[in-house]
Design a protein around this motif. Sequence first.
Motif, PDB file in Angstrom:
ATOM      1  N   THR A 505       0.990  -1.307  -0.028  1.00 39.50           N
ATOM      2  CA  THR A 505      -0.052   0.011  -0.057  1.00 39.50           C
ATOM      3  C   THR A 505       0.814   1.173   0.010  1.00 39.50           C
ATOM      4  O   THR A 505       1.601   1.450   0.821  1.00 39.50           O
ATOM      5  CB  THR A 505      -0.909  -0.128   1.160  1.00 39.50           C
ATOM      6  N   LEU A 507       1.336   5.542  -1.767  1.00 43.46           N
ATOM      7  CA  LEU A 507       0.853   6.612  -2.860  1.00 43.46           C
ATOM      8  C   LEU A 507       0.968   6.244  -4.138  1.00 43.46           C
ATOM      9  O   LEU A 507       1.800   5.708  -4.541  1.00 43.46           O
ATOM     10  CB  LEU A 507       1.465   7.918  -2.517  1.00 43.46           C
ATOM     11  N   VAL A 508      -0.055   6.372  -5.166  1.00 38.33           N
ATOM     12  CA  VAL A 508      -0.068   6.090  -6.369  1.00 38.33           C
ATOM     13  C   VAL A 508       1.154   6.660  -7.164  1.00 38.33           C
ATOM     14  O   VAL A 508       0.949   8.033  -7.336  1.00 38.33           O
ATOM     15  CB  VAL A 508      -1.391   6.323  -7.016  1.00 38.33           C
ATOM     16  N   SER A 523      -4.750   1.931  -4.382  1.00 40.49           N
ATOM     17  CA  SER A 523      -3.485   2.228  -3.848  1.00 40.49           C
ATOM     18  C   SER A 523      -2.850   0.973  -3.510  1.00 40.49           C
ATOM     19  O   SER A 523      -1.696   1.117  -2.560  1.00 40.49           O
ATOM     20  CB  SER A 523      -3.642   3.222  -2.919  1.00 40.49           C
ATOM     21  N   GLN A 663      -0.044  10.747  -7.140  1.00 37.57           N
ATOM     22  CA  GLN A 663      -1.310  11.089  -6.434  1.00 37.57           C
ATOM     23  C   GLN A 663      -0.793  11.495  -4.726  1.00 37.57           C
ATOM     24  O   GLN A 663      -0.267  10.845  -4.160  1.00 37.57           O
ATOM     25  CB  GLN A 663      -2.364  10.006  -6.017  1.00 37.57           C
TER      26      GLN A 663
END
Length: 663
Positions: A505, A507-508, A523, A663
Amino acid sequence: MKLFQSYHHFLLLVILLSLTTTSVAVPKYAKTGCKDTCGNVSIPFPFGIGGNCSVNKWYTVECNSSKPYLSALIPHLEVVGVDLENQTVTVNMPAISNCSSQTKSVDLGTTPFMYSKSQNKFVAQGCVLAVMMDNNGSVLTGCYNTSINDTTYVIDRNKCSGISCETTIPHILKSYSMNLMGLKSLGGDAPCGFAHLVDRNSYVEGISSSNYVKTSLLWTLSRHDFDQIRCSDYADAIHFSVKLGNGNSIPSGKCTLSYRYTPTLGNPYLEDGLEGVSISTGVLFLAALTYILYKLIKKTKDRRRRKRFFKRNGGLLLKQQEEADPSLVDQTMLFTSRQLEKATDNFNENRVLGRGGQGTVYKGMLVDGRIVAIKKSKIVDESQLEQFINEVVILSQVNHRNVVKLLGCCLETDVPLLVSEFIPNGTLYDRIHCETDEDPMSLNMRLQIATEVAGALAYLHSATSIPVYHRDIKTTNILLDDKYRAKVSDFGTSRFVSIDQTHLTTLVKGTFGYLDPEYFQSSQFTEKSDVYSFGVVLVELLTGERAISLTRFGENRSLAARFMLAMEEGRVMSIFDGMVIREGTSDELLAVANLAMRCLNFNGKNRPTMKEVAVELETVRTSHIPSAVQTNTKAVTYEHELSMLSYGELTSTILSSDENITQ
């Protein structure tokens, strides 16, 4: 303590020697009888305030309300600075924000001015697609800012504020036109944004929100005008030619400082612009002492700064790992900043191999003769230093013939530097999209490259001690060696996961056109996210088209979406590259197309593993006979599908290869 004592002695010498009389001439910038400033802007000759003070009408400056303007240009452009060394004048140019039609720049066609290639950047701000073209409509360069909010790649105008992209122009220009496409023109209601050619120094300082931007114009002096100028005795008169992008050149002249004299003030374009300086022996001695002390202080500061950077960039963490497992870190070579500065000629712009979202890559040669690629990151995230050091240690042990070998790193600079082997034949992106008719890319080569990349990713996912997820697979991150074997590169966004983890997991991060839509929504990055990105690369190899097209709209802009639609409608052969169709059989091409379709499945669980992909591609590749000549029957089979295409649809505009989304 020694440094303090040296400085104390130096102050005593300054007091004693300051009594020595010196005679220094006042520097001169404008012609005799002419003003050399307007407001707070210096106006040196060959420019001049008033008609009799400049070399010709184009260089005449009108001082209006303490603001200087080039009065011969239409419109009058405000001067914000003149650079005699680079032969540029920086002016306030209208910013372009019209998204409704094609907008033209100020035309410099009949003037001695040109838009400078070296001193300007092409910048787009906001949610815009900006394309710069020449007078014939040919694309010069482009810049693209956007975001996506679902698997169909619909633009999300709420996520575009503040985004900007930058690129360079290919050559010196006299004029250009620009097409801006904002959310408003794509069906939304957000403001358009801006695009402009902006002076490099101004861009570093930050661009204001006004309607004007600072742009640098290169100025030239004709043979007639230059013959009227008498360069200073301390300067040399040089004749040269300015090369334009169309094969033509413009003759010009320049007064440049001679090796005999290097003053810091004055104007070499005036006969009396650079006067000599009369100095006593005491001042010469003082200057020598000043220089010695300066070098001593600078050396001390440099040493302290390198230590500070080494600590900040994770050097202590690396030492801790060395204590825990010396054999592990022994394979990670630590380079000094001086070694890499020497290898790259102080990171000379001529050594740049490429620029990306994570940083700039330079070509260098080490003292032992090895040619290497040195990546200089843009920023350093101190919260990720432990992860960075772990990645360096483990990646330096990755040994696969289709993965670029990491040789080591340097932690003594403001941002970490990564040193890897140099791969000579550029990127797969360039090989696919910049090939010529004389050197087409065969189907066998495409299958070989796809198989090698798949094998490398399978190795990273399952054969290393800790699984590695690349997270940014694209054709610009696949290099080709001297035998055109594929090498997976650029692990700037890669992450390691423990054996018991199924996903990561974060940040994109990724590149528009290659980004796994499932990862974008959740994500959660898995090994299947790399599979999706590889699927896009595989479609690029089959079609010869770019992952994102500027000439199409909506879902057709995405190559993955177009390919999947063509598969569903049973016309996939119509979008394949001509070389692929000529050299491949229907069974081979449909097998690879079906494999790509499975890789692009929106549900990651339904995608194959990279190991399965590698096995299937190897099967197709080994069964393919490169020398086989297809019969006329095959051509008839494809004739109907190929007739559905227009040549206009097969062309696409060059985008900057660094369209990263964060993102």
